[in-house]
Write a protein that holds these residues in place. Structure first.
Motif, mmCIF file in Angstrom:
data_model
loop_
_atom_site.group_PDB
_atom_site.id
_atom_site.type_symbol
_atom_site.label_atom_id
_atom_site.label_comp_id
_atom_site.label_asym_id
_atom_site.label_seq_id
_atom_site.Cartn_x
_atom_site.Cartn_y
_atom_site.Cartn_z
ATOM 1 N N VAL A 112 0.839 -1.200 0.000
ATOM 2 C CA VAL A 112 0.000 0.000 0.000
ATOM 3 C C VAL A 112 0.872 1.248 0.000
ATOM 4 N N ALA A 113 1.902 1.258 0.852
ATOM 5 C CA ALA A 113 2.811 2.406 0.902
ATOM 6 C C ALA A 113 3.502 2.604 -0.443
ATOM 7 N N ALA A 114 3.910 1.505 -1.061
ATOM 8 C CA ALA A 114 4.570 1.600 -2.365
ATOM 9 C C ALA A 114 3.610 2.115 -3.431
ATOM 10 N N SER A 115 2.348 1.702 -3.363
ATOM 11 C CA SER A 115 1.379 2.113 -4.379
ATOM 12 C C SER A 115 1.142 3.617 -4.355
ATOM 13 N N GLU A 116 1.331 4.244 -3.201
ATOM 14 C CA GLU A 116 1.115 5.683 -3.090
ATOM 15 C C GLU A 116 2.270 6.490 -3.671
ATOM 16 N N LEU A 117 3.422 5.834 -3.885
ATOM 17 C CA LEU A 117 4.610 6.526 -4.393
ATOM 18 C C LEU A 117 5.045 6.037 -5.767
ATOM 19 N N VAL A 118 4.369 5.018 -6.284
ATOM 20 C CA VAL A 118 4.885 4.287 -7.437
ATOM 21 C C VAL A 118 4.957 5.127 -8.708
ATOM 22 N N THR A 119 4.129 6.147 -8.836
ATOM 23 C CA THR A 119 4.176 6.949 -10.062
ATOM 24 C C THR A 119 5.299 7.976 -10.040
ATOM 25 N N ASP A 120 5.916 8.197 -8.881
ATOM 26 C CA ASP A 120 6.941 9.234 -8.757
ATOM 27 C C ASP A 120 8.365 8.696 -8.666
ATOM 28 N N LEU A 121 8.543 7.419 -8.331
ATOM 29 C CA LEU A 121 9.870 6.858 -8.094
ATOM 30 C C LEU A 121 10.097 5.628 -8.958
ATOM 31 N N ASP A 122 11.374 5.373 -9.318
ATOM 32 C CA ASP A 122 11.662 4.103 -9.975
ATOM 33 C C ASP A 122 11.622 3.002 -8.918
ATOM 34 N N VAL A 123 11.669 1.749 -9.367
ATOM 35 C CA VAL A 123 11.446 0.637 -8.441
ATOM 36 C C VAL A 123 12.526 0.575 -7.367
ATOM 37 N N ALA A 124 13.781 0.832 -7.743
ATOM 38 C CA ALA A 124 14.865 0.779 -6.757
ATOM 39 C C ALA A 124 14.656 1.827 -5.665
ATOM 40 N N ALA A 125 14.338 3.065 -6.073
ATOM 41 C CA ALA A 125 14.098 4.129 -5.096
ATOM 42 C C ALA A 125 12.852 3.833 -4.272
ATOM 43 N N LEU A 126 11.868 3.239 -4.898
ATOM 44 C CA LEU A 126 10.636 2.879 -4.202
ATOM 45 C C LEU A 126 10.922 1.872 -3.087
ATOM 46 N N CYS A 127 11.729 0.884 -3.392
ATOM 47 C CA CYS A 127 12.070 -0.128 -2.389
ATOM 48 C C CYS A 127 12.830 0.489 -1.216
ATOM 49 N N ARG A 128 13.742 1.399 -1.519
ATOM 50 C CA ARG A 128 14.484 2.061 -0.441
ATOM 51 C C ARG A 128 13.548 2.882 0.432
ATOM 52 N N ARG A 129 12.617 3.588 -0.181
ATOM 53 C CA ARG A 129 11.701 4.436 0.581
ATOM 54 C C ARG A 129 10.787 3.598 1.485
ATOM 55 N N VAL A 130 10.322 2.481 0.966
ATOM 56 C CA VAL A 130 9.389 1.646 1.724
ATOM 57 C C VAL A 130 10.124 0.732 2.700
ATOM 58 N N GLY A 131 11.420 0.476 2.427
ATOM 59 C CA GLY A 131 12.200 -0.381 3.308
ATOM 60 C C GLY A 131 11.968 -1.855 3.076
ATOM 61 N N VAL A 132 11.884 -2.243 1.802
ATOM 62 C CA VAL A 132 11.646 -3.641 1.461
ATOM 63 C C VAL A 132 12.468 -3.979 0.224
ATOM 64 N N GLY A 133 12.898 -5.230 0.115
ATOM 65 C CA GLY A 133 13.670 -5.654 -1.039
ATOM 66 C C GLY A 133 12.819 -5.722 -2.299
ATOM 67 N N ARG A 134 13.487 -5.611 -3.449
ATOM 68 C CA ARG A 134 12.747 -5.602 -4.711
ATOM 69 C C ARG A 134 11.990 -6.903 -4.936
ATOM 70 N N ARG A 135 12.630 -8.030 -4.663
ATOM 71 C CA ARG A 135 11.958 -9.314 -4.885
ATOM 72 C C ARG A 135 10.738 -9.451 -3.989
ATOM 73 N N THR A 136 10.853 -8.963 -2.750
ATOM 74 C CA THR A 136 9.711 -9.024 -1.834
ATOM 75 C C THR A 136 8.568 -8.154 -2.335
ATOM 76 N N LEU A 137 8.903 -6.942 -2.787
ATOM 77 C CA LEU A 137 7.862 -6.034 -3.272
ATOM 78 C C LEU A 137 7.183 -6.592 -4.524
ATOM 79 N N GLU A 138 7.985 -7.140 -5.427
ATOM 80 C CA GLU A 138 7.400 -7.724 -6.640
ATOM 81 C C GLU A 138 6.485 -8.892 -6.277
ATOM 82 N N ARG A 139 6.912 -9.699 -5.310
ATOM 83 C CA ARG A 139 6.097 -10.843 -4.897
ATOM 84 C C ARG A 139 4.776 -10.380 -4.282
ATOM 85 N N LEU A 140 4.840 -9.317 -3.473
ATOM 86 C CA LEU A 140 3.627 -8.789 -2.853
ATOM 87 C C LEU A 140 2.638 -8.287 -3.905
ATOM 88 N N PHE A 141 3.135 -7.504 -4.856
ATOM 89 C CA PHE A 141 2.247 -6.957 -5.886
ATOM 90 C C PHE A 141 1.637 -8.069 -6.733
#
Length: 241
Positions: free
Chosen positions: A150-179
């Protein structure tokens, strides 16, 4: 003498941009349609964007909220169990000119009773028109539930995936799996759908395609138009007023 409960009720309003709270009727099915403007309807399944050529069927018991993006002329048909028009769930429908006029007519003449042969014939025509219409799943943006997604979805249009993961505090593979688990889409696919549905609202508001392309992250109108058609199956001009 007490009148029998109607089988169809109607609601009509012209509303400025902002939240819209029509009469609540949790036990009634609803066909929601704006003859002009753009509506956004949030349900547990996700967010539905409804430009003027689309209506949304919401079956009884599904909690939903409405928001007007551009000044809209809203028409809602409430139907009881005897007049249920479509199966349970939510479904976006392509509104033909004939269906548009019929919905407007029914709302204007509600309440309707199936015991009245004239009303029953109109409802039968409506059922026939709706039965032949394909659903349009492309206008749905599925809603994630996990707080990190949910936190990532609120920022996803403004940040690339790497920056998004850093902001949310989750690894890329974890975030991709969640989505993928919660929306059926990768992060990139979800972002593209979000941008294109934002573009639908801008198009309906009359904003030039070149301006919309920049707003949703494309450097040229041609690149935006190609991506729009690939995602939604129609050119941007389909949603212009």
């Amino acid at each position: 003498m007490r009148h029998a409960e109607p089988d169809l009720r109607g609601y009509a309003v012209t509303h400025p941009p902002g939240p819209l709270t029509p009469p609540q009727a949790a036990e009634w099915h609803q066909l929601i349609y704006a003859t002009s403007g753009v509506l956004v309807v949030d349900t547990p399944e996700g967010r539905w964007t409804l430009p003027r050529h689309r209506a949304l069927w919401v079956s009884a018991g599904i909690v939903h909220t409405l928001r007007v993006i551009h000044r809209s002329a809203l028409r809602i048909l409430y139907t009881g169990e005897r007049a249920q028009l479509l199966p349970d769930g939510c479904r976006v429908l392509d509104v033909s000119p004939l269906l548009r006029e019929l919905v407007v007519h029914l709302v204007e003449h509600a309440p309707l009773h199936l015991a009245d042969p004239r009303h029953a014939r109109l409802v039968a025509v409506l059922r026939d028109l709706l039965a032949d219409l394909p659903a349009d799943a492309a206008l749905l943006l599925p809603t994630p539930v996990d707080p990190r997604a949910v936190a990532a979805s609120e920022l996803v249009t403004d940040l690339d995936v790497a920056a998004l993961c850093r902001r949310v505090g989750v690894g890329r593979r974890t975030l991709e799996r969640l989505f993928l688990a919660e929306t059926g889409m990768s992060v990139g696919q979800w972002r593209r759908r979000r941008r294109m549905l934002d573009a639908v609202a801008h198009l309906a508001g009359g904003l030039p395609v070149a301006d919309i392309a920049q707003r949703v992250g494309y450097t040229t109108p041609s690149a935006f138009s190609a991506a729009f058609r690939a995602e939604l199956g129609v050119p941007p001009s389909r949603w212009q007023p």
